[in-house]
Motif scaffolding. Structure first.
Motif: not given
Lengths: 462, 482
Positions: B393-396, B398, B400-402
């Motif tokens: 998962s990553i923010d829009q 790109r 913040n990812f996990q």
């Protein structure tokens, strides 16, 4: 049985005659799907991608001596259909026996569903472009950039088999998804509306909601991660709730089916009768709900029944099929996927609802003493199957609420949250709306919620 | 029966002539004929499906202001004319709400190209494929194992492209995929182990991957994972397996270098990007060890992003996105390249025939470093090895990812120790890549495939390639999946 355009029904019967003549003594089934889709996509205040698509798809299943083959084609002339059936026969002959093979079901009685809107199908591109033009004008006037899509689609489906089954369906639908942003998305607002009949769409309301959120959502405050009470807008869920019925632990395969339950693959295996959600939450699979979509029959043409999956928080029933009936002696509920299907059954029309009177989304915010309003979840994935823990982000507007009023925007947050725990701590819900996610088409009617202790674990730089 | 190439030439003439008569500024047609096959075994249950589709997608630019796209699977001449008229009509409508389109020039190409295939999968008997998969799932059968799955997929695509500038290109593209998944239940819940690879080419991938040979090992792993401890939250050095690095490259480099995102055309869905044009050549995206290429040429390997020409007729190229850690390039189209001062697209427009081509990754790969993998482990005092993705998962934009992985091991004083379940790492993209201090050498480098990249509205799925080798990152936030 739905009324089909004569030409489509006749075409299906013509095709089936050809299929039967080639299949000979083998059992045969056809699934004919015809679609027309129109999408007006815009970005940066420009109508950037206008698309019109027509397609027809014929899927043929042939079965003989407990062996099955399925071949699909988009070419519907007689020679191509004959070739398709020959391929299916060869594939069936060369396949191993299917231990779950059952003779094809015979004629069924179906409950009628009304899913077709002439207005949606006929809506001129100019009218839809007008909706988009108004949204772009509003954005320009406010020094914002509008982007999004207005899509409509119509689908005709017919299924026929050599045991005398004939099933048909037609439906229409669409969605309007709108973002207005500025400063490379550092200021942004979002809203979505889904519809079966385009008359349900209020494009100005969508545009105004987006504008209000975008105007408010700039200079976001820093926020420390932690547990927050939240209000989730009913359209915010994206792909999050499909994880009730899909499991990553077995390779993003369907869940909540009897076969998965009995084989121990389901996250709820062995838990019938257990309390897994709050007293005030129930989840049905109900294709007949007036706001649901899709045909009232399953992947082999059997009648779909309404199933109470979770009743007042207690897990009651997985969905079933003829294969589960044969294996386990249960009553089939019509939730098979197109056969051969080794993955198990899938509830395809979830309805998530609360007990008692619903609130409006505004009332949910009004009842939040201190917490966060989420207008959009993003990129949600399962991280742990048993608790249905998922991770994902917020985007396009996360707001601090105090004493029932929106106070200020905050930076986007990442969460790691068990869906089972979340729906065990819901205080109030709004009326369910149709889900939409570009990532995963899944028919869910989902409410907005007011819930406690949502677990945010990190913050984005914007 | 008429060949796809001859049919394409015939239909292109009809469509492009009509578009020209109607004063289109530019027009192109793709005829795509696809044959695909999927064979699956779950536990003892078989399932197979073969599919064939053929259709044309027609894209038209009107008055250099508006694009229209229409497609059809009815290939009679009148249907193609009607589809062309529909695309023209949409383009004329869009031109009223569009802005002036400037397109980078591209030489006219009259050419053909073919994916190298060593073993034609459609000539391998179905019985052989099932025997292979049944052997795989049979070897996974153990107490506590609750799901066993093996699958192979093959695609053979004939694609004819022609545009109003005179390009005429015929390509035959082939790709293959194999995967195995085993899930087991134990005191820690359900755990999963899997193997997956997708490449250009044919049945040779099935032979190379040897799923039956690997089945016992992943089954042993998954049973051990059901009893393995999780890890405590904290900061740690981590070494990621090559397949996990490939996905990290895909999500945190491949997507943010898509220029349509940067320019706002994906703002409503896929999102924007933290990599802005004024950072080109300036932003230290990663450490000096990090070199990331965008390479669609066969010299890079036979990957899912390898082809001769993209879907607007631009020849396959190799360019750097990140050079010695500096951000230096985007994935572009002919329309977007001039917006960042480039004179030529690097050929990244891709879509199925019934979808409008958009900017997609080709092979976006992390170049190998100079570390021997075993020496990298030996050089690590305290950390975790994390293997094969479970969730991402990553923010829009790109940032913040996990990512959580299927299995991991504690590394202590240069040795691999105890197995851990669901090891997870998270971070912010540029900080993460700047913490990369070791990349394994060419011996450990593999061109991995991602068969399901989602983008666009309506949603499009694309295949992409990502070369990577195991890599080490220092002082990263880690925790257990649960």
């Amino acid at each position: 049985m739905e009324n089909q355009p004569v030409s489509f029904r006749e075409k299906a019967h013509q095709i089936f005659t050809t299929v039967k003549s080639v299949a000979g003594k083998a059992e045969a089934e056809i699934l004919l799907v015809s679609r027309v889709d129109e999408y007006l996509r815009f970005g940066n205040n420009e109508l950037a991608q206008s698309q019109y698509s027509t397609s027809r798809n014929l899927s043929v299943r042939v079965a003989s001596e407990k062996k099955q083959g399925r071949v699909t084609t988009g070419t519907l002339d007689k020679a191509s259909i004959e070739k398709t059936v020959e391929k299916a026969i060869k594939q069936a002959r060369d396949s191993p026996e299917d231990p779950d093979y059952l003779p094809m079901p015979g004629a069924q009685k179906y409950r009628s569903v009304d899913r077709y809107s002439e207005k949606t199908v006929e809506a001129p591109a100019e009218v839809k472009a007008g909706y988009i033009g108004s949204a772009m004008d509003l954005a320009k006037k406010n020094h914002l950039l509008a982007s999004g899509v207005l899509g409509t689609s119509v689908e005709n489906v017919m299924m026929l088999n050599t045991s005398g089954l004939e099933a048909s369906y037609r439906g229409s639908g669409g969605y309007f998804s709108l973002t207005m942003d500025a400063d490379n998305g550092n200021q942004t607002g979002f809203a979505l509306s889904t519809f079966g009949d385009i008359d349900e769409l209020d494009p100005n309301k969508v545009s105004q909601t987006v504008l209000e959120r975008a105007k408010l959502n700039k200079n976001q405050a820093d926020i420390a991660p932690g547990k927050f009470d939240i209000v989730v807008d009913p359209y915010a869920w994206s792909e999050m709730l499909l994880f009730f019925a899909v499991s990553a632990s077995t390779g993003y395969s369907p869940d909540l089916g009897m076969r998965q339950y009995k084989e121990g693959r389901s996250y709820l295996s062995g838990r019938i009768g257990d309390k897994i959600l709050g007293d005030n939450i129930s989840i049905d699979d109900d294709v007949y709900h007036p706001n649901q979509a899709g045909p009232p029959f399953d992947g082999e043409g059997c009648l779909k029944s309404k199933v109470s999956l979770i009743e007042n928080g207690v897990f009651r029933n997985p969905v079933t099929s003829r294969i589960s009936q044969h294996r386990y002696g249960v009553v089939p509920t019509g939730h098979e996927l197109p056969l051969p299907n080794p993955l198990g059954e899938l509830p395809t029309n979830l309805v998530i609802r609360g007990k008692g009177a619903t609130k409006t989304p505004e009332e949910l915010i009004g009842e939040l003493d201190k917490g966060l309003l989420i207008t959009r979840f993003w990129y949600v994935r399962e991280t742990e199957p048993r608790t249905k823990t998922v991770t994902g982000m917020t985007r396009d507007g996360t707001f601090l609420v105090e004493n029932g009023e929106i106070k200020r925007p905050v930076k986007n947050l990442r969460f790691n949250q068990s869906l089972l725990e979340l729906f065990g701590k819901v205080d109030a819900v709004s009326e369910p709306v149709r889900n939409f996610s570009e990532f995963q088409q899944f028919r869910i009617l989902q409410p907005g919620i007011l819930a406690r202790d949502f677990n945010f674990t990190s913050v984005s730089p914007f | 029966m008429i060949s796809t190439k001859d049919l394409g030439e015939e239909l292109a003439k009809i469509s492009l002539d009509l578009a020209k008569r109607e004063n289109a500024s530019y027009a192109e047609l793709r005829l795509v004929n696809t044959r695909s096959e999927a064979i699956t075994v779950v536990n003892e249950n078989p399932a197979s499906e073969e599919a064939s589709t053929i259709g044309v997608g027609i894209r038209v630019l009107y008055n250099n202001l508006g694009w229209g796209f229409a497609d059809t699977d009815e290939l009679e001449h009148e249907s193609v004319r009607e589809t062309t008229r529909k695309a023209l009509s949409l383009a004329k409508g869009a031109s009223k709400l569009g802005i002036k389109v400037t397109r980078a020039s591209e030489p006219v190409h009259v050419d053909k190209w073919e994916t190298p295939v060593k073993k034609d999968p459609f000539r391998v008997p179905t019985e052989t494929k099932y025997e292979y998969l049944q052997d795989t799932t049979k070897r996974m059968k153990e107490n506590d194992v609750v799901a066993r799955r093996g699958q192979m997929t093959f695609d053979f695509i004939e694609k004819y492209f022609a545009n109003s500038e005179g390009s005429k290109i015929f390509q035959t593209l082939s790709c293959a995929g194999v995967s195995a998944i085993v899930a087991a239940k134990g005191p820690t819940g359900v755990q999963r182990r899997s193997i997956q690879q997708n490449t250009g080419g044919g049945y040779e991938l099935v032979d190379e991957m040897d799923l039956p040979g690997q089945a016992l090992e992943i089954t042993k792993d998954v049973l051990a994972l059901t009893r393995a401890p999780t890890i405590n939250e904290g900061k740690s050095d981590i070494i990621l397996s090559g397949d996990q690095v490939a996905l990290q490259v895909h999500e945190s480099c491949g997507h943010p270098i898509e220029l349509d995102r940067v320019l706002g055309y994906e703002a409503n869905f896929a999102g924007r990007s933290f990599l802005q044009p004024d950072q080109l050549g300036k932003l230290q995206y990663g450490s000096e060890h990090v070199n990331i290429v965008m390479d669609a040429t066969l010299d890079h390997g036979n990957g899912l992003g390898t082809f001769g020409y993209d879907d607007e007729g631009v020849k396959a190229q190799r360019k750097y996105a990140v050079k010695n850690g500096k951000f230096v390039g985007y994935l572009m189209s002919r329309e977007t390249a001039p917006r960042v001062g480039e004179t030529r697209s690097n050929g990244c427009m891709r879509a199925e025939y019934y979808k409008l081509p958009i900017i997609r990754m080709t092979n976006v790969s992390l170049e190998p470093g100079d570390w021997d993998y075993d020496e990298m482990i030996e050089d690590t005092r305290d950390g975790y090895l994390m293997v094969t993705n479970y969730g991402w998962s990553i923010d829009q934009k790109r940032y913040n990812f996990q990512f959580n992985t299927e299995k991991g091991y504690r590394i202590k004083n240069g040795s691999i120790g105890e197995m851990v379940r669901g090891p997870t790492y998270a971070g912010i993209t540029p900080e993460f890549w700047n913490s990369c201090d070791a990349i394994a050498n060419k011996k450990s480098w593999v061109l991995w495939g991602t068969p399901n990249c989602g983008k666009g509205q309506p949603g499009q799925t694309m295949i992409t390639g990502h070369g990577a080798s195991p890599s080490r990152f220092r002082n990263i936030r880690v925790f257990g999946a649960s």
